[in-house]
Design an enzyme around this catalytic site. Structure first.
Site, PDB file in Angstrom:
ATOM      1  N   ASP A 149       0.817  -1.208   0.000  1.00 56.67           N
ATOM      2  CA  ASP A 149       0.000   0.000   0.000  1.00 56.67           C
ATOM      3  C   ASP A 149       0.854   1.263   0.000  1.00 56.67           C
ATOM      4  O   ASP A 149       0.499   2.276  -0.599  1.00 56.67           O
ATOM      5  CB  ASP A 149      -0.920  -0.017   1.222  1.00 56.67           C
ATOM      6  CG  ASP A 149      -2.128   0.883   1.073  1.00 56.67           C
ATOM      7  OD1 ASP A 149      -2.142   1.690   0.128  1.00 56.67           O
ATOM      8  OD2 ASP A 149      -3.043   0.786   1.893  1.00 56.67           O
ATOM      9  N   CYS A 196      -5.040   4.503  -1.990  1.00 53.80           N
ATOM     10  CA  CYS A 196      -5.633   3.658  -3.027  1.00 53.80           C
ATOM     11  C   CYS A 196      -5.740   4.429  -4.331  1.00 53.80           C
ATOM     12  O   CYS A 196      -6.351   5.502  -4.367  1.00 53.80           O
ATOM     13  CB  CYS A 196      -7.020   3.190  -2.582  1.00 53.80           C
ATOM     14  SG  CYS A 196      -7.881   2.214  -3.829  1.00 53.80           S
TER      15      CYS A 196
END
Length: 314
Positions: free
Chosen positions: A21, A245
């Protein structure tokens, strides 16, 4: 006067998500050897779980393009402590062939974000979960249900907790080793996080809950501590607060690993180890040309040298 003992959270795992991430919004692909060096640096500091990459399409998430190469470069012992993000049984199969063992099977609580993120409806992701579980189980690995947008969705707004619990109790997720509830765009507040973690433990078969938070609205550490207070067994963070994201408008970096460890202070983090962690994050952001968003890392470079957590000059 007795020494003051800071509260510690030695039973809480900090899973570093930097290599997945943390890097997925950076503009360039970090070479395989640099990723492997970072993974080994984290293990050497004392991390027992890290994310090492994602089985995402390289054309959609270019910084994850060499995930298979990273898997192949790590030893079996290192892979036992490594997690790989995946969204389909086929991607899991490819990672297993490379040597992967532990998988975060990820989909969203809302159709709109799941379609944007992995190109499937929630029902389609649920339908594929038993096949994904069987592949991992046959290889002797672990699979986690990772539920994005557990609190809010960038397209639909607030997510009803009943929706999260319905997914977590669906028969198709049976057998997964743990669940991660994710504040994907960092809009949750501590009361919401504590309530959902507690309810997940009370109303589902999961006895191990991870909390994955982002610091978009400045509550990353507060939300993490609320999750721990409600019974979460593990937290995700990324060095220097990197991440976000690519398919969630408004998302920003993960809660900083440095900030989480400074707040939790497990026994394995000493001022010296913390200094090495800060340096690791500083080196990474220099390599990827990103800002360092960790407040604890900033504090560690202050001139308040009477405080043992400040890194000595020189």
């Amino acid at each position: 006067m007795p020494d003051f003992a800071y509260p510690r959270a030695d039973d809480v795992v900090l899973r570093d998500a930097t290599l997945r991430d943390g890097l997925q919004l950076t503009g360039s692909l970090l070479p395989t050897e640099a990723k492997v060096r970072l993974a080994r640096g984290l293990f050497a500091l004392g991390f027992t779980e890290i994310e090492i990459g994602a089985m995402a399409r390289p054309d959609r998430v270019p910084p994850m393009a060499n995930t298979l190469d990273v898997i192949e470069a790590l030893t079996p012992d290192e892979l036992d402590k490594s997690w790989i993000w995946a969204a389909t049984p086929r991607s899991i199969e490819r990672a297993l062939d490379a040597g992967g063992r532990n998988f975060e099977y990820c989909f969203s609580a809302t159709d709109s974000h799941n379609l944007a993120n992995v190109g499937r409806t929630v029902e389609q992701s649920l339908d594929a979960m038993p096949d994904a579980f069987e592949k991992v189980l046959s290889a002797g690995g672990r699979i986690q249900l990772t539920l994005a947008t557990s609190f809010t969705c960038p397209f639909d707004g607030a997510v009803d907790p009943d929706r999260v619990i319905a997914i977590a109790t669906d028969p198709r997720v049976a057998g997964t080793s743990s669940i991660a509830v994710c504040d994907t765009i960092g809009q949750a507040v501590p009361t919401q996080v504590a309530a959902l973690v507690a309810r997940t433990l009370d109303d589902t078969a999961f006895d191990r809950v991870y909390f994955h938070g982002h610091d978009t609205w400045g509550l990353g550490v507060a939300n993490a501590l609320a999750a721990v207070g409600a019974g979460a067994a593990a937290l995700d963070g990324a060095l220097a607060g990197l991440g976000g994201c690519p398919f969630a408008p408004g998302a920003s970096g993960n809660t900083s690993t440095e900030d989480l460890l400074f707040a939790l202070r497990p026994a394995w983090i000493t001022p010296s180890t913390f200094a090495d962690l800060v340096r690791l994050g500083e080196g990474l952001v220099a390599d990827v040309a990103e800002p360092n968003r960790s407040k604890a890392a900033e504090g560690a470079r202050s001139t308040s040298h009477a405080f043992e957590w400040v890194i000595p000059a020189g």
